[in-house]
Design a protein around this motif. Sequence first.
Motif, PDB file in Angstrom:
ATOM      1  N   PHE A 174      -8.055   3.418  -3.275  1.00 38.90           N
ATOM      2  CA  PHE A 174      -9.180   2.486  -3.408  1.00 38.90           C
ATOM      3  C   PHE A 174      -9.892   2.282  -2.076  1.00 38.90           C
ATOM      4  CE2 PHE A 174      -5.652  -0.178  -2.240  1.00 38.90           C
ATOM      5  CZ  PHE A 174      -6.183  -1.212  -1.470  1.00 38.90           C
ATOM      6  N   LYS A 198       0.823  -1.219   0.000  1.00 37.58           N
ATOM      7  CA  LYS A 198       0.000   0.000   0.000  1.00 37.58           C
ATOM      8  C   LYS A 198       0.852   1.262   0.000  1.00 37.58           C
ATOM      9  CE  LYS A 198      -4.163  -2.088   1.795  1.00 37.58           C
ATOM     10  NZ  LYS A 198      -3.737  -3.471   1.982  1.00 37.58           N
ATOM     11  N   GLY A 208     -12.053   5.313  -1.472  1.00 36.81           N
ATOM     12  CA  GLY A 208     -13.276   5.206  -2.261  1.00 36.81           C
ATOM     13  C   GLY A 208     -14.318   4.320  -1.597  1.00 36.81           C
TER      14      GLY A 208
END
Length: 146
Positions: A46, A39, A49
């Motif tokens: 993502f 990450k 989101g």
Amino acid sequence: MTPITPSLSALSPANTDDAGKLLIRLTVGVLVLLHGIFKLSAGVGFIGGMLAKSGLPGGLAYLVYVGEIVAPLLMIAGVFTRAAAAVVVINMLVAFGLVHMADMFALTKQGGWALELQGFYLFGALTVVLLGAGRFSVGGLKGRWN
């Protein structure tokens, strides 16, 4: 002549508990840390989101760095071990809620739980919360940071 092999009493639970604690700490810590390292390069957009889709602030996604980098490093070292493992547990519960709910009761084609990896991280970290770090840690057996 005395045999060199260890006696059965040398392998008693009292002598192996701390080795077991070290093994579960290192295994869960390293495996979760690898997700955090990914990450760092891929970002957490993502996750932001998914949080926004759930009605939560997208900025909370940056907390994944705490749950997948800081906490595993502390677990590996054996410093603030129980608290760090609790952070991993919370991180995994959020991951279950955001990403994995559809697969909660699903099985793979081989008959295993579809979320067995995530389940291992969750229950392995919970095991560390319950057991602590043990003597093979920076905090030591009765250390103030264990």
